[in-house]
Design an enzyme around this catalytic site. Sequence first.
Site, PDB file in Angstrom:
ATOM      1  N   LYS A  71      28.294   0.334   4.991  1.00  0.00           N
ATOM      2  CA  LYS A  71      28.648  -1.101   4.991  1.00  0.00           C
ATOM      3  C   LYS A  71      27.704  -1.802   4.029  1.00  0.00           C
ATOM      4  O   LYS A  71      26.565  -1.380   3.858  1.00  0.00           O
ATOM      5  CB  LYS A  71      28.453  -1.692   6.391  1.00  0.00           C
ATOM      6  CG  LYS A  71      29.211  -2.988   6.598  1.00  0.00           C
ATOM      7  CD  LYS A  71      30.614  -2.716   7.061  1.00  0.00           C
ATOM      8  CE  LYS A  71      31.445  -3.973   7.187  1.00  0.00           C
ATOM      9  NZ  LYS A  71      32.730  -3.678   7.863  1.00  0.00           N
TER      10      LYS A  71
ATOM     11  N   ASP B 229      35.632  -7.296   3.890  1.00  0.00           N
ATOM     12  CA  ASP B 229      35.276  -7.639   5.273  1.00  0.00           C
ATOM     13  C   ASP B 229      35.186  -9.166   5.287  1.00  0.00           C
ATOM     14  O   ASP B 229      35.803  -9.803   4.412  1.00  0.00           O
ATOM     15  CB  ASP B 229      33.944  -6.968   5.679  1.00  0.00           C
ATOM     16  CG  ASP B 229      33.686  -7.020   7.180  1.00  0.00           C
ATOM     17  OD1 ASP B 229      34.268  -6.216   7.922  1.00  0.00           O
ATOM     18  OD2 ASP B 229      32.902  -7.888   7.635  1.00  0.00           O
TER      19      ASP B 229
END
Length: 451
Positions: free
Chosen positions: A130, A170
């Site tokens: 991430k 995201d």
Amino acid sequence: MAITDHVDFNGFMEGVKRRNPYQPEFVQAVQEVAEDIFDFMEDKEEYHAQQILRRISEPDRVVSFRVCWEDDAGNIRVQRGWRVQNNNAIGPYKGGIRFHPSVTESVLKFLAFEQTFKNALTGLPMGGGKGGSNFNPKGKSVREIMRFCQSFMTELYRHIGADVDVPAGDIGVGGREIGFMFGQYKRITNQFTGVLTGKGLEYGGSLIRPEATGYGAVYFLAEMLATRDDGLVGKTAVVSGSGNVATHAAEKITQLGGKVVTLSDSGGFIHDPDGITQEKIDWVKAHKTHRRGRIQDYCEEFENASFHPGKTPWGVPCDVALPCATQNELLGEDARTLVANGCMAVSEGANMPTDLDGVHVFKAARLLYAPGKAANAGGVAVSGLEMSQNSERRAWKEEELQQMLKDIMAGIHERCMTYGRQDGGYCDYVKGANIAGFKKVADAMLAFGVV
Ligand code: NDP
Ligand code: 2IT
């Protein structure tokens, strides 16, 4: 005596807390997984001897960097960027990029950790990662966002690659930002590869990627309801958020015969007792994504709707609830309210939206409760399919992809059932997801020896 990670659960968690000071989100995510894994590992000496849980909860790598950019007024601005590469035992690191002022190393470490189990659950060969920045896209011009994305990628490009680490979107990162970052990657490296997913259809993106997370969370909800011979027709749904995941979840619930009565953003929630129809969802998509507006404006557009500033929607009575905004947006008290109001199922579109107290409430009440790592895996799954299409240099048809997404969500449900099924037909989906995800990654790690 050998050093082990299994003296007891409390000893393990004390170590995690000691090694990760000021990182509450990361500690929370590890604890939620460890609670189930300690039970599972009890009779599995090899996992203990090889310190697998200890190793999975230590990212392979955390890259932190400075991102400088110039705003429209000519000011020099300095942001912090990160890429957390948590684990690549079963495939290249894979996971989104978040741009939001609340982003810290702790938030990205928790997300990369969760992503590792989520990606394993999809059945596709993807490791967990991430990235992101504390950059706030709100109120920025498109040119400012472009310059920021280019500067961010000017450092990130060294750490990623189609077979190394494949980022996607995201919070705060959608198709436009992916376009800017892909353009800069291509410009620096002179390579056209599938290094990012969530791309535009013209340059290697996959059909249904934008819809996949929200749709997938509703498919998972439908799978859970089916275990009780029930379905979404006539169900009242409370949804939080109004971004990519929330609007597509609302859309699929509506298509399957349910009635969505709330949406929210960081300013509060709107309650529309008439139901948020497809036409209204389209208005929200345009207003939030293209006009960057506030959800409260909904009430000026549609009569009978009310706005509740600074509040989350969990007090509105419902049959099913889908938290689709952000982490820790549904607390223990909210979980107790949902249970008291007769809510029968919760499917998490967001990552870790429920705090640990809330998770324990849902488990104790034996609700149909799907954690994000299972319920929202449809997004990364279609990202995985985008990677496959890029490698093959081809594009699959929409019907094929829709079917693959449905099959993948059904497969995740089945994997959760395998390890989460309890007496009396109840399934602890948190336990099932944690164990199924952990086992796949752990067994790959065992094969590699001590690395
Ligand atoms: P978007 O940026 O499209 O939308 C985010 C939504 O959540 C907005 O409504 C935003 O409100 C709200 N929100 C964000 N932060 C906060 C906060 N601190 N408090 C209250 N509301 C907040 O993001 P996505 O829809 O893509 O992501 C939503 C969630 O889903 C995240 O947890 C993400 O990690 C998860 N997820 C996303 C996937 C994807 O494919 N996009 C895949 C799997 C999970 P506002 O507009 O006011 O900021
Ligand atoms: O949390 C997530 O799964 C995502 N933001 C999507 C990641 C991806 O690589 O598509």
